[in-house]
Structures are given as structure tokens and as C-alpha cells.
Write an enzyme that holds these catalytic residues in place. Structure first.
Site, PDB file in Angstrom:
ATOM      1  N   GLY A 190      65.662  41.091  29.385  1.00 30.46           N
ATOM      2  CA  GLY A 190      65.408  40.800  27.903  1.00 30.46           C
ATOM      3  C   GLY A 190      64.460  39.804  27.632  1.00 30.46           C
TER       4      GLY A 190
ATOM      5  CB  ALA B 103      71.503  40.285  29.514  1.00 26.63           C
TER       6      ALA B 103
ATOM      7  CD  GLU C 112      63.874  44.883  26.899  1.00 27.27           C
ATOM      8  OE1 GLU C 112      64.889  44.466  27.333  1.00 27.27           O
ATOM      9  OE2 GLU C 112      63.674  46.372  26.616  1.00 27.27           O
TER      10      GLU C 112
ATOM     11  CD  GLU D  59      65.850  44.893  32.046  1.00 26.23           C
ATOM     12  OE1 GLU D  59      64.928  45.518  32.981  1.00 26.23           O
ATOM     13  OE2 GLU D  59      65.837  44.242  31.160  1.00 26.23           O
TER      14      GLU D  59
END
Ligand code: NAD
Length: 695
Positions: free
Chosen positions: A103, A62, A106, A126
Site C-alpha cells: 500500500g 497496510a 500504491e 501482497e
């Protein structure tokens, strides 16, 4: 400005992620990737798509710059982007170098294939922000690396080298040469393969699944009360054993709950607070910094040795000087043993051990410090001794050398004027053990130049420390706040609490160590010495009778086997000591106090609110530039509970009005030093205005 580049090589489209420094998946980058994938779909020439990052990394996850802003969820959000890629009719290949984290990983897991350089770092961190990977990471990672490995990575948040995962389905190929070239070659090989492999279509097989999950649940259980994220990570990964879509729903529900949790808010605050601390108003990012290629430390005692290790660990040669040959030998011996014990535990390779030890040398001659780019003084906490030492450094140090003092409480402006170059002088207050604790309070004197300040902030980063700038006052940020906190601890003992209850209450609340155990660890004489100076400077100041008495009796803490507690020989366990109870009772009776039963809640409120009130004064005085700097000091230097975000953040969550009301109520207790419950002007004003410290 576009955050991606789109190019076509033959029949392979290459989408380059270009959002420095680490390809944070901000809204512009997400949109750029989505548009690139669509463009490639619509281009008949294109048969495969490569996503590649920069040399810094594929993506760090992020974009922290967008955290908490509407941009963070602007379309397409990460979940939507990942499914868009997964649904692409042409194969999408993630080409990973540097880092693929959060992210970023991901996103790669939504691709049909992944290729990587061997030294890329892979993580889902995270949990460190009190969250879990919320874009399918908890469901897809176990499908490619197996349940147990995925659990370890997701629950710890630590990174793993790509080559350690080379044997898993996470990677389809490790690339030896240039990444983009290798990825394009791979893309051509797989362009025609159908059906397209999707991670979501795999299932997690582990015959020991229940046993593995049971172990994971047990390991996070003790944390769960204060930190719900690790347990939620286990629950989400457990859901990967079932249907993929249901697992995603479960992950989403758990994620949404964590985002709302006060613990995650505190961890995110702490993360941003550390980043903010490095920014100094009035000192621009392009301020010149002095290069520090060699260092010297004066004083080979408790602090000096640890400080020297920081330089050696960062590859900077360091000379340690002591006035006494015996102290020097002892100090260097402790450093050597520290390194050897790290090597024995496998934390250092034999080469690292040799290299680091080789960077530290000792001397008794001040002349040997002449070449150092920085000299850090860590001699006795005595202004006269510091005066002699600074005059000596001034005489030998080369022009442009930075001169720092590790003083805990003394006036840096006074120390700076012991030299002819006060602009080069500042405080570097390390915490004990200095080779372990991350905090350095950087004390900016009136004359300290911006260049010197910026150089030390950069050095702190290089030493892997957190630097927080403090103005000059007795005790700087941390120790000044500790004074009213310790005062309440002393009063609570006089009023009827015992050391074990006092420490227990504060430790159950989350402090790493209660005040009595902390003092015993640091050495009760250390604070005693400081109090002596304070009594002399301000004869009206209240005395800490219990603490003073313990020092008089030689109860210096762990180092003398007795303090607020007693310790078995060589032991660290704090054992209650009836002798201390008698000492406390005697002092209380002499003061005409009747002891009473004190509830844990009162202990916590009195100690923590006294701390917060002094924090407000420090903020108003401009000693700390922002409330979050105070939080960083307490989280990284004093063991304040991380899940409460630091004293000032915690105050904001309690509500400043509530704190002021409580303080008024506490002032009614005549023993509890009513004067200390006068709310600081800033606290009172913010409370009336309904505002917070952290804005
Ligand atoms: P220490 O007593 O363990 O070590 C001081 C060393 O300085 C001794 O080895 C002594 O021989 C040497 N020394 C004394 N005078 C000297 C001189 N003129 N020239 C060269 N060497 C000299 O002390 P310490 O605990 O390491 O503290 C050092 C400084 O760090 C103090 O200012 C203290 O306030 C500060 N500090 C201490 C702690 C802590 O927890 N101990 C934490 C933060 C800061």
C-alpha cells in the site's frame, strides 16, 4: 495521537508520515494524510505538497496491527485516499527512502511525482499473503515501469532497489543528498506545471504484450491449483493494457475473490503465526538480552557445519571443535565447498565469500572455546557423549556464556544438569540442512533463565531464522508429532500401500516430501537410533518393523544408495525398488496381514489426523504455547503445505467435529492401531464446544 506532522516551508507543505516502526497505513495515518492534503489545498500560500516518511521508510503498506479489524477499512480506505491525492489540484510529491512496499507504493503511485534515495526498496509483496495489490498497484505500476517488469515484481512479490528503476517513469528524480530538502526543491520546480501528471493517464505500451503475458501465465500455471494469487496477479496486470477504470474494477473483483480464498487465509495465518512465535508469555519485551559477538560449535558433522555457516553469514565469528581431526577437516571442507558453490552461482560476491569463510575457524582444543558468548553442541545423539561434552564445556566456557544443545530428542533438563549452570542451558534444535532451513526449535528447560531465552529469540532473528519455543519432552514439538505420523505411514505400508503411493498421495496433497522420501533423505539410521532408545525406555511401545528392517539391511537412504527406494550413484531421484516391496510383503504376511488397495484419501487422513491429534496433546501439555507455534514448526521445518496453513490451522478449516468423527471411524479398522485413534482430550473438548485450536 496524530500519525502525521504538517509543516510549511515557504510555499511547500510537508506531510510527514509518523507511524512507527514502518509507517503502516493504519486508519489514523490514512486520516492524517487526508487531512493534511485538505489543509494544504485550503492554504493559499501552499503551492505543492510533499509526503515524506521516516528514516525507516516511506511506508511498509497496510498496518498489520489492524488486519482483520474494522479499522482496516475505516474511512478513508486506501483506495479513496489514493484517488483523493490523485485528484488534488496542487501537485503531490512522494519522497521515498527506506521502503515503499504494498500500500505504501500504491500511495506513492497516486502522487503526481515521486522522488527517492537510490537505496530504497520497492515492492508489491501482497502475493506472499495470497493477495494482489488492491489499491490500483496492478494498474499503475505497469504504466510507469512497463508490463514485463511490473509482472515480475507483482507475481514474485520481491523487492527491487530504487536505483534499478531510476530509468523508468516511477521516479522523477533520484535524490543524492538529504531527502526532504531535495524533495522540497523538486516541489518548487514543478509547483506551477499544469496539467498535473497522473499515472492513470498513461497507457501501457508493449509490442510483445501477448507473448510476455503468455509466458507469465505458463509460469504460474503449475502453482495455480494450490495458490491462486499469482495467476490472479497476471490477470490483473493484463487488464492494465486496457482502460484504467475498467482495469481498477477488474483488480477489485480479483482482490475480493482472493481475500475470501482459504489459501490466502492460510498464508495470512502463517505470517501472523511467525510474528506471534517470537512473543513468550511471562518474558517481557524489555527482558535484558546477552550480546552474542562470538560463537562456538562442537561437532563438525552434518549439523555442526551448517550451524556454523549461520553465524558466519550473520557476521559473527565462530569456532568449530571436533574430537576427530579427520571429521573436523571434512566438516570444514564441506562448508568451504558450500560457500564456493554459492559464489559460483552468483549468490555471494568474492568479498562475501572471503569474509564469511574467514569468520569460521576449526580447533581440536576445548580451551579455544573459552571466549565464546555461545557454545552449541552438535555431537552424536547419545546422552553419554553429551554428558562428557557438557561437562567439558562447563569447565572451559566463560561465565555468562549460553550453552545450547542441538539434540533432536534428548531431555534438555538432564543435559542442563550435566553442568553447574543449568540456567544458562537450553536446546537449539536446528533442521537439516541447517544453513538453509529457517526453523529453530528453542527448547526451554525447567531451569533456563528468561534472559537466556530472550537472548536466543533475539539471536534467531539475527540469524534470519524463525525461533519457536518448545517445552521439554521426547522429540519436542516437531519430532514428537512426527512419531504417530510415521506410525501411520508404517501401518499403511503393511496394509498394502507402497512407498511411492504413500509419498505420492501426501505430496499431491501438498507436502514437500512424503514420509519415505523424507526418511531416506535424513538417513533411516537417524530415526532408527532414536527408536532404539524409545524401545528401551518403553518396551511396550509398538515397533516400526519395516523401518527397523531397512536399517538392519543397511538401507540407510540416499547416503547408502538404498532405503525405501533405490538411488542411482550420486542421484537423488527416488526409484521404486521391488526388493522393498518384498520386504514389506514378508513382514505383513508374518504378521498375518492381508494387503488391500488403499485410497489416497485414506493415506492423507490417517497421516495428517494422527499428526493433528498429537499436536492437540502437545498443546494441552503446554509443550507448545499456542496452536500457531505448532503450525510454524510444521510449515518451516517439515514441509507441511503452506497453503493449508499448518496442521492445527488445517484442522480448524476441516472442523474439529469432522476430525473426531473420522477418527472414530478409523478406529474400527483393527490393523490401523485403534489406540492411536483415541481423540486427544483437548481435541474432543473443542469439538464438542464447536471451537477451534487457533481460537
Ligand atoms: P554427525 O554424526 O554428522 O556429526 C557429529 C560430529 O560430532 C562428528 O563429526 C563427530 O566427530 C563429532 N563428535 C562426536 N563426539 C564428539 C565429542 N565428544 N567432542 C567433539 N566432537 C564430537 O551428527 P549430526 O547429524 O550432525 O547430529 C548432531 C546432533 O544434531 C545430534 O544430536 C542430532 O540428533 C542432532 N540433529 C541432527 C539432525 C540431522 O538431520 N542430522 C537434525 C537436527 C538435529
Amino acid at each position: 495521537m496524530s500519525a502525521t506532522r504538517f509543516e510549511v516551508f515557504g510555499n511547500v507543505a510537508v506531510i510527514t508520515l509518523d507511524n512507527p516502526p514502518v509507517n503502516g497505513l493504519g486508519s489514523a495515518l490514512r486520516r492524517g494524510i487526508s487531512e493534511g492534503v485538505k489543509r494544504a489545498q485550503n492554504d493559499d500560500e501552499v503551492r505543492a505538497i510533499v509526503l515524506v516518511g521516516s528514516a525507516n521508510g516511506f511506508s511498509g503498506g497496510a498496518d498489520v496491527k489492524e488486519f482483520g479489524t474494522p479499522l482496516a477499512s475505516a474511512a478513508p480506505n486506501l483506495r479513496a485516499l489514493v484517488s483523493e491525492i490523485e485528484e488534488s489540484s496542487k501537485p503531490v510529491i512522494a519522497a521515498i527512502a527506506g521502503i515503499a512496499m504494498g500500500g505504501g507504493l500504491e500511495l506513492a503511485l497516486g502522487c503526481h511525482y515521486r522522488v527517492a534515495l537510490r537505496d530504497a526498496r520497492i515492492a508489491l509483496p501482497e502475493v506472499k499473503l495470497g493477495l494482489l495489490p488492491g489499491a490500483g498497484g496492478t494498474q499503475r505500476l505497469p504504466r510507469v515501469i512497463g508490463l514485463e517488469r511490473a509482472l515480475n515484481m507483482i507475481v514474485s512479490g520481491t523487492s527491487v532497489l530504487s536505483q534499478e528503476l531510476a530509468d523508468t517513469r516511477l521516479f522523477d528524480r533520484m535524490i543524492g543528498g538529504e531527502l526532504a530538502t531535495g524533495a522540497i526543491e523538486f516541489a518548487r520546480e514543478v509547483a506551477a506545471v499544469r496539467p498535473l501528471p497522473r499515472v492513470r493517464d498513461l497507457s501501457v505500451h508493449d509490442v510483445n504484450a501477448q507473448e510476455v503475458l503468455g509466458r507469465a501465465r505458463a509460469s504460474v500455471k503449475t502453482l495455480a491449483k494450490n495458490l491462486p494469487a499469482p495467476a490472479a496477479c497476471v490477470a490483473a496486470v493484463a487488464a492494465s493494457l486496457g482502460d484504467f477504470a475498467e482495469g481498477l474494477t477488474e483488480e477489485r473483483a480479483l482482490f475480493d475473490k482472493l481475500v475470501q480464498s482459504p489459501e490466502s487465509a492460510a498464508l495470512r495465518h502463517a505470517f501472523f503465526a511467525e510474528r506471534a512465535a517470537a512473543k513468550i508469555a511471562g518474558v517481557s519485551a524489555d527482558t535484558a538480552v546477552r550480546r552474542i559477538r562470538s560463537a562456538a560449535v562442537i561437532g563438525a558433522g552434518t549439523m555442526g557445519g551448517g550451524i556454523a555457516m549461520n553465524f558466519a553469514n550473520a557476521g559473527i565469528p565462530v569456532t568449530v571443535l571436533d574430537a576427530s581431526a579427520e571429521a573436523l577437516a571434512k566438516g570444514l571442507d564441506i562448508v568451504r565447498r558450500n560457500y564456493e558453490s554459492a559464489a559460483k552461482k552468483g549468490k555471494l560476491s568474492p568479498e562475501e565469500l572471503a569474509q564469511r569463510s574467514g569468520l569460521i575457524s576449526g580447533t581440536l582444543a576445548a580451551q579455544d572455546l573459552a571466549g565464546a558468548d555461545i557454545v552449541i553442541e552438535a555431537v552424536f545423539e547419545d546422552l553419554e557423549v553429551k554428558r562428557r561434552v557438557f561437562q567439558e564445556i562447563d569447565a572451559v566456557a566463560k561465565p555468562g556464556a549460553i550453552l545450547a544443545s542441538n539434540t533432536s530428542t534428548l531431555n534438555i533438563d538432564t543435559i542442563a544438569h550435566f553442568t553447574q549452570r543449568p540456567a544458562d542451558v537450553l536446546g537449539m534444535h536446528f533442521f537439516s540442512p541447517a544453513n538453509v532451513m529457517r526453523l529453530i526449535e528453542i527448547v526451554r528447560g525447567q531451569a533456563t533463565s528468561d534472559e537466556v531465552l530472550a537472548s536466543i529469540l533475539a539471536l534467531a532473528k539475527k540469524l534470519k531464522k524463525v525461533g519457536v519455543v518448545s517445552g521439554v519432552c521426547d522429540g519436542f514439538i516437531g519430532n514428537r508429532m512426527l512419531r504417530p505420523y510415521m506410525r501411520q505411514a508404517e501401518l499403511l505400508l503393511l496394509e498394502g500401500a507402497l512407498p511411492a503411493q504413500l509419498d505420492g498421495a501426501l505430496e499431491r496433497w501438498g507436502w514437500a516430501m512424503g514420509p519415505c522420501r523424507m526418511s531416506d533423505l535424513a538417513g533411516n539410521d537417524v530415526a532408527g537410533f532414536i527408536r532404539k532408545r524409545q524401545y528401551a525406555e518403553d518396551p511396550g511401545a509398538p515397533h516400526s518393523q519395516i523401518a527397523d528392517r531397512l536399517v538392519e539391511l543397511g538401507r540407510l537412504g540416499q547416503k547408502s544408495g538404498r532405503g525405501y527406494y533405490r538411488y542411482a550413484p550420486e542421484g537423488r531421484e527416488a526409484l521404486p525398488d521391488p526388493e522393498v516391496e518384498r520386504i514389506i510383503l514378508h513382514i505383513a504376511r508374518s504378521a498375518g496381514l492381508t494387503q488391500r488397495r488403499i485410497k489416497d484419501d485414506e493415506i492423507v487422513k490417517r497421516c495428517v489426523f494422527a499428526l493433528i491429534n498429537e499436536g492437540a496433546k502437545i498443546l494441552a501439555d503446554g509443550i507448545a504455547a499456542r496452536a500457531s507455534d505448532i503450525d510454524v514448526v510444521y510449515l518451516t521445518g517439515y514441509g507441511f503445505p503452506l497453503f493449508r496453513g499448518g496442521p492445527m490451522f488445517y484442522a480448524d478449516t476441516v472442523g474439529l467435529q469432522t476430525i473426531v468423527h473420522t477418527m472414530h471411524r478409523l478406529a474400527a479398522n483393527p490393523v490401523a492401531d485403534p489406540g492411536s485413534w483415541q481423540p486427544a482430550a483437548l481435541l474432543a473438548r473443542l469439538a464438542v464446544e464447536g471451537k477451534t485450536f487457533n481460537g
